[in-house]
Scaffold this motif. Structure first.
Motif, short mmCIF file in Angstrom:
data_model
loop_
_atom_site.label_atom_id
_atom_site.label_comp_id
_atom_site.label_asym_id
_atom_site.label_seq_id
_atom_site.Cartn_x
_atom_site.Cartn_y
_atom_site.Cartn_z
N TRP A 1 0.79 -1.23 0.00
CA TRP A 1 0.00 0.00 0.00
C TRP A 1 0.82 1.28 0.00
N ARG B 1 0.31 3.85 -2.70
CA ARG B 1 -1.04 4.17 -3.16
C ARG B 1 -1.56 5.40 -2.43
N PRO B 2 -2.25 6.27 -3.15
CA PRO B 2 -2.75 7.48 -2.49
C PRO B 2 -3.82 7.16 -1.45
N GLY B 3 -3.83 7.94 -0.39
CA GLY B 3 -4.86 7.78 0.63
C GLY B 3 -4.76 6.47 1.39
N LEU C 1 -3.38 5.79 4.44
CA LEU C 1 -3.20 5.77 5.89
C LEU C 1 -4.30 5.01 6.64
N ILE C 2 -5.56 5.28 6.29
CA ILE C 2 -6.65 4.64 7.02
C ILE C 2 -6.64 3.12 6.79
N MET C 3 -6.35 2.72 5.55
CA MET C 3 -6.33 1.28 5.26
C MET C 3 -5.21 0.60 6.07
N HIS D 1 -6.20 0.25 9.67
CA HIS D 1 -7.12 -0.90 9.83
C HIS D 1 -6.32 -2.19 9.99
N LYS E 1 -0.12 13.68 12.57
CA LYS E 1 -1.17 13.43 11.59
C LYS E 1 -1.79 12.05 11.81
N GLY F 1 -3.99 12.31 14.64
CA GLY F 1 -5.16 13.09 14.24
C GLY F 1 -6.19 12.19 13.61
N VAL F 2 -5.74 11.29 12.76
CA VAL F 2 -6.67 10.37 12.08
C VAL F 2 -7.21 9.34 13.07
N PHE G 1 -9.83 10.76 15.33
CA PHE G 1 -11.05 11.25 14.66
C PHE G 1 -12.08 10.13 14.51
N TYR G 2 -11.59 8.93 14.26
CA TYR G 2 -12.50 7.82 13.94
C TYR G 2 -12.74 6.93 15.15
N PHE H 1 -13.61 3.93 15.30
CA PHE H 1 -13.25 2.52 15.13
C PHE H 1 -11.85 2.22 15.68
N PHE H 2 -10.96 3.20 15.61
CA PHE H 2 -9.57 2.95 16.02
C PHE H 2 -9.43 3.08 17.53
N ARG I 1 -12.57 0.82 -0.09
CA ARG I 1 -11.94 1.60 0.97
C ARG I 1 -12.82 1.52 2.21
N ALA J 1 -14.25 4.16 9.09
CA ALA J 1 -13.73 3.80 10.40
C ALA J 1 -14.62 4.35 11.51
N GLY J 2 -15.92 4.32 11.25
CA GLY J 2 -16.83 4.69 12.32
C GLY J 2 -16.95 6.18 12.54
N ALA J 3 -17.21 6.94 11.48
CA ALA J 3 -17.49 8.37 11.66
C ALA J 3 -18.74 8.67 10.85
N ILE K 1 -11.54 8.98 2.06
CA ILE K 1 -10.90 8.08 1.08
C ILE K 1 -9.47 8.55 0.86
N GLU K 2 -9.26 9.85 0.93
CA GLU K 2 -7.91 10.38 0.75
C GLU K 2 -7.01 10.08 1.95
N GLY K 3 -7.57 9.44 2.98
CA GLY K 3 -6.76 9.04 4.13
C GLY K 3 -6.66 10.09 5.21
N ARG L 1 -8.58 13.00 8.11
CA ARG L 1 -9.73 13.14 9.01
C ARG L 1 -10.94 13.51 8.15
N TRP M 1 -9.50 13.81 -4.78
CA TRP M 1 -8.22 14.37 -5.23
C TRP M 1 -8.43 15.53 -6.20
#
Lengths: 160, 595
Positions: free
Chosen positions: A21, A24-26, A28-30, A33, A60, A63-64, A67-68, A70-71, B274, B277-279, B292-294, B296, B312
């Motif tokens: 990963w 690949r753009p975006g 971090l969240i994946m 998980h 950062k 921060g993520v 925010f969620y 689930f984490f 994708r 995460a529970g928001a 999706i961009e990863g 907040r 994007w």
């Protein structure tokens, strides 16, 4: 709080996932998980390691994570009890189940029992509204739960 | 080889949680033991919708509808029904309305339904692409690739009158057309499967029961607007739906229905999953794209709309699961066919998750314009324990309550809005006389306050203030001025909040004040909670003339605050009572009073 400074070794599964990963753009969240899947939560040392490998500031990443919902930043119990607090479950007594569990386990919501066997969490709708009130122990769903069944449910998972 | 009979076992989440997986395996084992495994095929399908009666299995061709099965029932169904041809009557659905054994078309729950979105749920095995194809699956894509121009596709969508099913009801063709007209590449297609409304699960069931319909529709959109890449943003809390999507994507790639040069047309399109995460705020489109961009998941001001600057910063079409699932049917049957269903301004069907104090909880799909009364009484079978209907809540935390006076309103986007609620994603929660409206408003506000991302002040501060007032009122400390203040704050939030979450968060408060002001005033002036829900305002006491001193309440009291001699009236120690209501619910003699 213990402060460990030496870098941790990431699990093989996680390393492989990161390699896949990384560009690949975006991503971090994946990746977060995957961390939670491997460790059950997001340990600080792993977050620090991620920050280096992905070249993303630790601030950062936190921060993520924060925010969620689930984490998780704290290690959950061996058995994770999630009590659904969706509207249907709320109307049919989800809150009573939560209080009863707190009494039975002697610990509050969002915390773990001293022996580390159970943790209780109130969660958003798990999408089984037809079975309200619902609770989950790990990935097993219990529907139409009554307060007097809770002791048996706990006993079943305590042994396993 | 053709099979003589088929057993369709529901593999939706609700039925799986009550052992439908074991039932499925038992059927296979029992058929093998009976020596007829070559004559009967067992299929694990998506959700049948009648979750209340699960686990469910249907036997074809005679359409026998078995409900509330246990794994051990399979033996009898195989030996009696499938071997000897005698349906096992005691396990069949008992139609309450007719008191006779029902086949699926005779069940009131299904009679008024019309299934477009859920057309394949409970019919096909969602993990087998061939079953989807056998039901005209991917025929719409073929038509779009080889017979239609992008303009024709958009024209059909326009004729169909399809509006976004995620809540706001924006015309789908317009969204597609904006994105198509922008000359900026690459473009993206996004499926919003972040079903966050507590009490709604139609998207989950659609994805679990018919994942290919979403893939097909997204590919159609890709071809139409000129995009080669799609994303499905789905809640991490839906593991089964994620798994089925992964299987579906893999199978579609193997058959050349996703990936490079689809069906030899020269068009490339691929889809990636994708995880959310529970928001809750990520159900808002700009927040979802940020996630999706990863990042907040904070919303952004619109314009620019995602159609121009989305994922994007590129043009993006984003639609909800239910909207996507309607599209292949519209392409195949034509926009005019779809436009024939529904009301003047709201076309087609809508799926609702009917839950709460209702006899038949489950998923229902009805033509727009069906009345609430038909859904609640004809399909839902009325209120549990024949209690009095009080209100139905639609639209989740963004919606409001609708009272008995308006049950004959035909459901469409405009009508629900006029009543102070919204269509929303389709949660429909029925409440009876035991539900307190102040408590319900507090429940939803607690949710939105917790889910507010904090970016704009009207939502961050206003929501908190509304919740504080509600808490004050539920404790019996409210004043009449508080109601005026709540209206003022609520209206300000509606106008000034940045995104849909803040703009709609006051709805549950404002609509309960509109329809149930008396109940608010009872809390404020008389310090009572008529429904007996607000703990600070109720007291439990034992009526000495009715108490026989059996001691059951004392044994069940979690804080041991009930005392008394055997066979003598007992007493509750009010200072220690936590008002859990256990004594009230266990007393067989009606000797515990709640005031």
């Amino acid at each position: 709080m213990t402060t460990v400074t030496e870098p941790v070794k990431l699990t093989d599964g996680l390393q492989q996932f990161i390699a896949e990963w990384k560009d690949r753009p975006g991503n971090l969240i994946m990746i977060l998980h995957k961390v939670q899947e491997e460790y059950g939560y997001i340990p600080r040392q792993v977050a620090i390691q991620l920050s280096k490998e992905l070249d993303v500031p630790l601030a950062k990443i936190y921060g993520v994570i924060t925010f969620y919902h689930f984490f998780k930043l704290r290690k959950p119990g061996k058995n994770k009890i999630s009590v659904c607090m969706g509207t249907a479950c709320y109307l049919k007594g989800g809150e009573d189940l939560l209080h009863e569990l707190e009494t039975l386990l002697g610990t509050g919501v969002n915390s773990t029992t001293d022996d580390g066997i159970f943790s209780i969490e109130a969660v958003r709708c798990v999408g089984c509204c037809g079975l309200a009130p619902v609770l989950m122990v790990n990935s097993e769903v219990y529907g139409k739960v009554k307060k007097d069944q809770l002791a048996d449910i706990l006993a079943k998972h305590r042994e396993s | 080889m053709a099979f003589k009979s088929y057993v369709l076992v529901c593999g939706g989440t609700a039925c799986q949680s009550s052992k439908s997986e074991e039932i499925y395996k038992n059927f296979i084992a029992e058929l093998e033991a009976a020596g007829i495994k070559d004559e009967v095929q067992v299929v694990k399908t998506g959700c049948f919708g009648l979750c209340e009666k699960g686990p469910i299995a249907k036997v074809l061709p005679d359409e026998s509808f078995y409900v509330k099965l246990t794994p051990s029932d399979t033996k009898e169904i195989v030996s009696e029904h499938l071997v000897k041809g005698r349906p096992v009557k005691k396990l069949l659905y008992q139609g309450e309305e007719t008191k006779k054994l029902a086949k699926i078309e005779e069940i009131g729950f299904y009679q008024k339904q019309f299934r477009i979105v859920l057309r394949n749920c409970g019919v096909i095995n969602p993990e087998d692409i061939n079953e989807y194809i056998a039901r005209d699956g991917y025929a719409a894509l073929e038509k779009v690739l080889f017979q239609m121009t992008p303009e024709q596709v958009i024209e059909q969508l326009k004729i169909s009158g399809l509006r976004g099913r995620g809540g706001a009801g924006f015309p789908t063709w317009l969204k597609w057309n904006f994105t198509k007209e922008v000359n900026d590449f690459p473009k993206y297609i996004v499926c919003n499967a972040d079903e966050g409304d507590p009490g709604a699960y139609m998207d989950r069931s659609t994805l679990e029961g018919d994942p290919h319909s979403i893939l097909e529709a997204m590919t159609i959109a890709g071809k139409t607007i000129g995009s080669n890449k799609g994303y499905i943003y789905i809640r991490a809390e839906y593991p089964l739906a994620i798994h089925r999507l992964e299987v579906a994507i893999q199978q579609a790639r193997e058959l050349g229905l996703l990936g490079k040069d689809i069906l030899g047309s020269g068009f490339d399109f691929d889809i990636e999953i994708r995880l959310g995460a529970g928001a809750f705020v990520c159900g808002e489109e700009t927040a979802l794209l940020t996630s999706i961009e990863g990042e907040r998941g904070m919303p952004k001001p619109r314009p620019p709309f995602p159609a121009v600057k989305g994922l994007w910063q590129k043009p993006t079409v984003i639609n909800n699961v239910e909207t996507w699932a309607s599209i292949p049917v519209i392409i195949l049957k034509g926009g005019a066919w779809f436009a024939n269903i529904g009301t003047e301004k709201s076309k087609g069907t809508k799926v609702f998750a009917l839950t709460g104090k209702i006899k038949n909880s489950g998923l229902v799909e009805v033509p727009m314009g069906t009345t609430l009364r038909e859904i609640i009484y004809d399909i839902g079978g009325g209120i549990i324990n024949d209690k009095k209907f009080k209100a139905v809540q639609t639209g989740g935390p963004s919606g409001g309550v609708i009272t008995a006076d308006y049950l004959d309103t035909p459901i469409d986007y405009e009508n629900l809005q006029k009543l102070g609620s919204i269509m929303g994603s389709g949660g429909m929660i029925v409440m009876d006389e035991d539900d307190c409206m102040v408590d319900i408003a507090k429940f939803y506000l607690g949710f939105t306050v917790d889910e507010s991302c904090g970016k704009c002040a009207p939502c961050r501060v206003g929501g908190r203030q509304l919740l504080d007032y509600l808490e004050k009122i539920s404790k019996g400390k409210g004043t009449r001025e508080d109601i005026a203040k709540m209206k003022q704050i609520g209206n300000a939030m509606k106008r000034a909040s940045l995104c849909g979450l803040g703009q709609t968060a006051p709805n549950p408060v404002l609509s309960t004040i509109t329809y149930f002001e008396k109940e608010y005033l009872a809390h404020i002036d008389d310090k009572i909670c008529p429904a007996g829900k607000c703990k600070a305002l109720i007291t439990y006491s034992i009526l000495p003339e009715k108490c026989i001193g059996c001691g059951l309440c004392a044994r069940r009291c979690p804080v041991n605050c009930i005392t008394g001699e055997k066979r003598q009236p007992h007493v509750i120690d009010q200072s220690a009572c936590i008002k859990c209501g256990e004594c009230y619910s266990v007393c067989k003699f009606g000797a515990v009073a709640r005031k």
